[in-house]
Scaffold this active site. Structure first.
Site, short mmCIF file in Angstrom:
data_model
loop_
_atom_site.label_atom_id
_atom_site.label_comp_id
_atom_site.label_asym_id
_atom_site.label_seq_id
_atom_site.Cartn_x
_atom_site.Cartn_y
_atom_site.Cartn_z
N CYS A 4 1.04 -1.04 0.27
CA CYS A 4 -0.42 -0.19 0.47
C CYS A 4 1.06 0.85 -0.28
O CYS A 4 1.79 1.58 1.29
CB CYS A 4 -1.18 0.09 1.27
SG CYS A 4 -1.80 1.60 1.00
N ASP A 30 -1.32 16.02 -2.26
CA ASP A 30 -1.42 15.29 -3.06
C ASP A 30 -0.72 15.72 -4.20
O ASP A 30 -0.12 16.99 -4.27
CB ASP A 30 -2.69 15.64 -3.59
CG ASP A 30 -3.10 14.49 -4.33
OD1 ASP A 30 -3.80 13.74 -4.10
OD2 ASP A 30 -2.47 14.16 -5.89
N HIS A 46 -4.06 1.13 8.48
CA HIS A 46 -4.94 0.70 6.98
C HIS A 46 -6.67 0.81 7.15
O HIS A 46 -6.36 -0.77 7.46
CB HIS A 46 -3.46 -0.08 6.09
CG HIS A 46 -3.77 -0.53 5.28
ND1 HIS A 46 -3.57 -0.32 4.05
CD2 HIS A 46 -5.55 -1.83 4.73
CE1 HIS A 46 -4.51 -0.53 2.30
NE2 HIS A 46 -5.34 -1.07 3.29
N ASN A 86 -13.77 9.73 -1.40
CA ASN A 86 -14.18 8.43 -2.61
C ASN A 86 -13.48 7.95 -2.16
O ASN A 86 -13.18 6.90 -1.69
CB ASN A 86 -13.07 8.74 -4.12
CG ASN A 86 -12.92 10.29 -5.15
OD1 ASN A 86 -13.87 10.69 -4.84
ND2 ASN A 86 -11.46 11.06 -5.10
N HIS A 95 -6.62 2.79 0.30
CA HIS A 95 -6.56 3.28 2.18
C HIS A 95 -6.74 5.13 2.21
O HIS A 95 -6.84 5.33 1.57
CB HIS A 95 -4.71 3.68 2.21
CG HIS A 95 -4.02 3.80 3.26
ND1 HIS A 95 -2.83 3.10 4.11
CD2 HIS A 95 -4.69 4.44 4.61
CE1 HIS A 95 -2.91 3.85 5.60
NE2 HIS A 95 -3.79 4.51 5.45
N HIS A 97 -8.70 8.02 2.91
CA HIS A 97 -7.84 9.85 3.59
C HIS A 97 -8.93 10.12 2.66
O HIS A 97 -9.95 10.06 1.89
CB HIS A 97 -6.81 9.52 1.60
CG HIS A 97 -6.89 8.99 0.26
ND1 HIS A 97 -7.16 7.57 0.33
CD2 HIS A 97 -7.28 9.60 -0.84
CE1 HIS A 97 -7.36 8.20 -1.02
NE2 HIS A 97 -7.88 8.82 -1.41
#
Ligand code: 5GP
Ligand code: ZN
Length: 102
Positions: A4, A30, A46, A86, A95, A97
């Site tokens: 990940c 980002d 996670h 999303n 994972h 966010h």
């Protein structure tokens, strides 16, 4: 979750400067920003997505404290900002966010 990308960033396996770090979460920009300010707010644990957050209410409180601080520090109250999570096929990194977009 060995492969990940966000776990690797959190563990320091991929060098990344965090804007903020607490016991439960980190924030970093980002890599491909879609707004002037595009910050990712990422739990250290996670969790695969928002539908797997279970009863981690304190984590949500901490996330929204980060949001509040971003709004204040960037004077966004009279401007536009969004907080986006999303899921499903719209989520590319599995994972959890939160995107903060200002
Ligand atoms: P998602 O579609 O999963 O909600 O969004 C994943 C986001 O993570 C994307 O906006 C993408 O640009 C960002 N991202 C993917 N890989 C990396 C990375 O290695 N570093 C950083 N800082 N952001 C990443
Ligand atoms: Zn992970």
């Amino acid at each position: 979750m060995n492969d990940c990308i966000f776990c690797k960033i959190i563990k320091g396996e991929i060098p990344k400067k965090f804007d903020f770090e607490s016991e439960k979460l980190v924030t970093f920009p980002d890599i491909n920003p879609s707004a002037d300010i595009h910050l990712l707010i990422v739990p250290k644990e996670h969790i695969s997505g928002i539908d797997e957050i279970g009863d981690r209410g304190q984590l949500l409180v901490e996330i929204y404290k980060v949001v509040k601080r971003q709004v204040k520090d960037n004077n966004l109250r009279d401007n536009s900002y969004r907080v986006v999570v999303n899921g499903g096929k719209a989520q590319h990194v599995p994972h959890l966010h939160f995107h903060f977009l200002g």
